[in-house]
Design an enzyme around this catalytic site. Structure first.
Site, mmCIF file in Angstrom:
data_model
loop_
_atom_site.group_PDB
_atom_site.id
_atom_site.type_symbol
_atom_site.label_atom_id
_atom_site.label_comp_id
_atom_site.label_asym_id
_atom_site.label_seq_id
_atom_site.Cartn_x
_atom_site.Cartn_y
_atom_site.Cartn_z
ATOM 1 N N SER A 1 0.831 -1.204 0.000
ATOM 2 C CA SER A 1 0.000 0.000 0.000
ATOM 3 C C SER A 1 0.862 1.249 0.000
ATOM 4 O O SER A 1 1.949 1.276 0.572
ATOM 5 C CB SER A 1 -0.905 0.019 1.232
ATOM 6 O OG SER A 1 -0.215 0.481 2.374
ATOM 7 N N ASP A 2 0.368 2.300 -0.652
ATOM 8 C CA ASP A 2 0.956 3.607 -0.418
ATOM 9 C C ASP A 2 0.621 3.984 1.017
ATOM 10 O O ASP A 2 -0.308 3.448 1.631
ATOM 11 C CB ASP A 2 0.431 4.636 -1.412
ATOM 12 C CG ASP A 2 1.444 5.738 -1.690
ATOM 13 O OD1 ASP A 2 2.319 5.970 -0.836
ATOM 14 O OD2 ASP A 2 1.367 6.360 -2.765
ATOM 15 N N TYR A 3 1.393 4.898 1.563
ATOM 16 C CA TYR A 3 1.249 5.219 2.973
ATOM 17 C C TYR A 3 -0.180 5.652 3.305
ATOM 18 O O TYR A 3 -0.719 6.581 2.701
ATOM 19 C CB TYR A 3 2.223 6.322 3.373
ATOM 20 C CG TYR A 3 3.670 5.881 3.494
ATOM 21 C CD1 TYR A 3 4.109 4.661 2.999
ATOM 22 C CD2 TYR A 3 4.605 6.692 4.125
ATOM 23 C CE1 TYR A 3 5.426 4.264 3.118
ATOM 24 C CE2 TYR A 3 5.929 6.306 4.256
ATOM 25 C CZ TYR A 3 6.345 5.087 3.742
ATOM 26 O OH TYR A 3 7.648 4.699 3.869
ATOM 27 N N MET A 4 -0.793 4.916 4.231
ATOM 28 C CA MET A 4 -2.130 5.213 4.773
ATOM 29 C C MET A 4 -3.246 4.942 3.769
ATOM 30 O O MET A 4 -4.405 5.288 4.030
ATOM 31 C CB MET A 4 -2.224 6.670 5.259
ATOM 32 C CG MET A 4 -1.128 7.082 6.211
ATOM 33 S SD MET A 4 -1.045 8.875 6.485
ATOM 34 C CE MET A 4 -0.508 9.462 4.860
ATOM 35 N N ALA A 5 -2.945 4.318 2.639
ATOM 36 C CA ALA A 5 -3.941 4.218 1.570
ATOM 37 C C ALA A 5 -5.065 3.249 1.896
ATOM 38 O O ALA A 5 -6.181 3.413 1.381
ATOM 39 C CB ALA A 5 -3.256 3.796 0.265
#
Length: 790
Positions: A285-289
């Site tokens: 995942s992209d950060y916090m996605a």
């Protein structure tokens, strides 16, 4: 504590990885499996003294999938970083039940995001070199530095196609063209991962997919992309990365396409990526996605629902810390809301990569060996060579450049003239330390940063542009410096000093542009989108004020995006685009300005004349880039300020003797050969560019498409022959039924040195039957250079 008296099959290096994975998976508890899907920021488990055992026991008792930003989330030097990596792995190997090491990831867009690592030019500049061999050489250095300190996973390259320069992350891309991006991206991956993954670093293709085509050029905004355009433009570099470069990891983008956020899109993460392309790596995942599915897109009810959506779609691991893939996932599993097989599927993939990248056999690194591979003279020379080749000469009226080194007085003016920090891209170490501190102060981090984290105010290993100019010119030359204004401030208080310096000088070098980064004072980079595409602050007024003095001006752009500044370009005799040239960029620029180096870079992206033209790109359809009936806008040209592929030199080049294979079957290959001649009086580089146009297809095709290129160095009067071997499969497109096909058509072959200057043109006919391509086999045009006797 792991059982050290018994050797289990997963601990035997000689067994096949698949067998080791299945053995280990069968021994894991639910908690241990879920722990492999999660990550922790380095400052969640370590403090200023190293690994915090209490935090480690609280947060890694069942193991850990990944550690976030070992280097990029601290102020440790390389040796201390390596020691901390060993402490983390020692805890996981010796003090958890199964002894599974963690993958450690960090950013590496234009260099390893670490204190003391080599800062290379930002990617948009590297793309301007049009030399994939340089990209691969750069990422070999990045790989060596990352592995030396215990980092195994790099969150790069960015494979987004940037056709809207309002978007702040344009600087991180290889530009607007899918073929150039594919070639450069594959080179990046080869250098980072290496031939032997046990000694390599996982590359991560991002952002999957269409992130750069957002509404209004705004970060995280929806993208509206047709199916054919998605396939032929935005997915193309990712397919090349997966199928031709063996990409190990992919990161879905933050945005949504047609109502489906990419992080929860099964059709994308499983249907296309795994079922069509056969991808076997990790989706991270992209950060916090994942939690963004809940709190930003308003799609998921809660974090457990977000975990379900992401897992079902094919998301394997959550970065940068534990949110949805923690207790919410455990609760959903216990309640029977998420099948255990979804978790097992992702854990298998994670363990497979941990074995493949050698973590179980070599979890530790040698701190004493680290200094020998960090920011060495050879690495800095490579950074300077890339910076030299990334510089694009946009205008040189009256051969104003190169400048004599013996001028009596030179004024160096502008907010980027004496700034080392502003030579670096948004994913450089100083920029991200600024980001961590800013986000922490704003309350975005649940965990306090270590007290040792400090801003990088002045890197003593770098030179600013004015310092490099002083080092380059004659000792008798007076170099007058005036800042003039800040990058993004309304104040004109410094104008008088700058005007006075210009009036005293024989020439004024005006250095304007961006500060790249993610914080509010930055003007380019992630979160820093632009509505106007004019130089930030009062910089345009500063340039106009210096021009009004009558002193000849050389305009130097240190930027992360193309700016629409036609009035300044028209009024300025010489214009140079230096992009964000990195640690060695100032000296490289000074060498180019004063003739030690002959610029040979070419633009990887179109420069618009006005923001209202956006998106403006060369590979438009026949009906595009014009307004029927007259052509231009009512109030503006429809032509670019500078076209894709453009760049001047201090010498001149000509093209002759284009020959192509006259008739080729739809399963064959086209061979095109052309002579390139240096007709000037200086040695220099030319980028020979080959484009095609398809006539008679069943769907409309772009007016031009880049198919091959080669950068060639030539001495004065020297002639060389460039031979392109182009598999016909590269000419494939999606027909009216959305099948990938090669049809019997006429293909025009055009050769020159920019998308707007293609003096040689001929055609080839594709013969035979329409060919359906179910699985691509060719991704690159091969270019060879031979001496020419013509």
């Amino acid at each position: 504590m792991p059982d050290t008296t018994t050797m289990y099959p997963y601990q035997h290096a000689g067994l096949p990885i698949e067998q080791r994975v299945e053995d280990l998976l069968g021994r894991m508890t639910v908690e241990e499996k879920v722990a492999q899907l999660s990550s922790r920021w380095i400052y969640e488990i370590a403090d200023d003294r190293g690994l915090n055992r209490q935090w480690a026991q609280e947060r890694m008792a069942h193991g850990l999938g990944q550690v976030t930003r070992l280097a990029g989330g601290s102020s440790l030097g390389p040796v201390e970083t390596a020691r901390l990596a060993n402490q983390i792995q020692k805890f996981l190997v010796e003090e958890t039940r199964l002894g599974i090491p963690a993958l450690i990831h960090d950013e590496c867009c234009s260099g390893f995001l670490a204190n003391g690592a080599t800062n290379f030019p930002q990617i948009i500049g590297i793309a301007s070199a049009w030399e994939p061999e340089l990209v691969e050489a750069m990422t070999r250095v990045i790989r060596q530095q990352m592995r030396a300190v215990g980092v195994h996973h790099g969150l790069a390259p960015v494979l987004d196609i940037a056709r809207d320069p309002r978007w702040g992350r344009t600087e991180e891309t290889f530009g607007e063209d899918p073929y150039l991006t594919s070639v450069m991206g594959a080179a990046y991956i080869r250098g980072l991962q290496g031939a032997d993954w046990s000694e390599g670093v996982m590359a991560t293709g991002k952002h999957f997919v269409g992130y750069s085509a957002s509404e209004g050029g705004l970060n995280w905004a929806p993208a509206h992309i047709t199916t054919r355009e998605l396939r032929e433009v935005y997915l193309a570099p990712f397919e090349t990365a997966v199928r031709a470069a063996r990409l190990a990891s992919i990161m879905p983008a933050y945005h949504e396409i047609d109502g489906e956020p990419c992080s929860g899109a099964h059709w994308l993460l499983t249907g296309i990526l795994r079922d069509e392309w056969g991808f076997e790596g990790l989706v991270v995942s992209d950060y916090m996605a994942i939690d963004q599915l809940r709190n930003y897109h308003k799609l998921a009810r809660d974090r457990a629902h977000a975990a379900r959506l992401a897992l079902e779609a094919g998301m394997d691991i959550e970065l940068p810390n534990v949110e949805a893939y923690g207790q919410p996932l455990l609760d959903a599993l216990a309640a029977g809301e998420i099948p255990m097989e979804w978790v097992d599927r992702s854990v298998r993939r994670i363990l497979t990569l941990k074995f493949a990248f050698g973590l179980f056999e070599n979890p530790y690194v040698d701190p004493d060996a680290v200094p020998a591979v960090f920011d060495t003279p050879a690495q800095r020379e490579l950074a300077r060579e890339i910076a030299r080749k990334s510089i694009v000469l946009l205008k040189n009226e009256g051969n104003r450049l190169p400048l004599p080194k013996t001028l009596s007085a030179i004024a160096v003016i502008g907010p980027n003239a004496d700034s080392k920090r502003n030579l670096l891209g948004d994913y450089s170490y100083p920029a991200h330390i600024e980001t961590l501190i800013t986000l922490s102060q704003l309350g975005f981090s649940e965990h306090p940063l270590p007290d040792s984290i400090r801003l990088i105010e002045n890197d003593s290993s770098m030179l600013s542009i004015v310092e490099a100019i002083r080092r380059t010119v004659s000792p008798t030359t007076q170099v007058l410096y005036a800042r003039g204004c800040d990058v993004n401030s309304p104040s004109t208080d410094g104008f008088a000093e700058a005007i006075e310096a210009a009036r005293k000088a024989k020439v004024a070098i005006v250095v304007v542009g961006d500060k790249a980064g993610l914080t509010p004072e930055c003007t380019s980079g992630e979160f820093r989108d632009s509505a106007h595409l004019t130089l930030p602050g009062v910089q345009q007024q500063l340039v106009a004020a210096i021009l009004a003095t009558g002193t000849p001006v050389v305009l130097v752009l240190v930027t992360g995006r193309p700016y629409a500044i036609p009035h300044l370009v028209d009024a300025t005799p010489a214009v140079v685009e230096a992009w964000l040239p990195g640690a060695e960029g100032a000296l490289a620029l000074a060498e180019a300005l004063f003739g030690d180096v002959n610029p040979g870079g070419k633009l990887p992206i179109t420069f618009p004349r006005h923001v209202g033209q956006v998106p403006l790109f060369y590979a438009h359809r026949p009906s595009g880039a014009r307004s029927f009936f007259y052509g231009p806008y009512m109030d503006e040209s429809n032509q670019p300020l500078f076209p894709f592929g453009f760049g001047l030199s201090y010498t001149q080049f000509a093209f002759e003797n284009l020959t192509v294979t006259p008739d080729v079957t739809t399963d064959g290959e086209v061979q095109a050969s052309v002579d390139v001649i240096n007709t000037g009086e200086r040695s220099g580089d030319e980028v020979v560019q080959l484009y095609t146009r398809t006539e008679g297809a069943s769907v409309t095709r772009p007016v031009k498409e880049l198919r091959g290129f080669k950068r060639v160095h030539l001495q004065p009067g020297e002639r060389k022959r460039v031979i392109f071997t182009l598999p016909v499969e590269l000419l494939a497109y999606y027909d009216t039924t959305m099948h990938l096909v090669v049809e019997p058509v006429e293909v025009h072959i055009m050769v020159g040195n920019s998308s707007a200057h293609l003096p040689l043109c001929t055609s080839v006919r594709l013969t035979g039957t329409k060919r359906l391509i179910t699985q691509r086999a060719a991704y690159f045009c091969h270019a060879a250079v031979m001496d020419s006797g013509g």
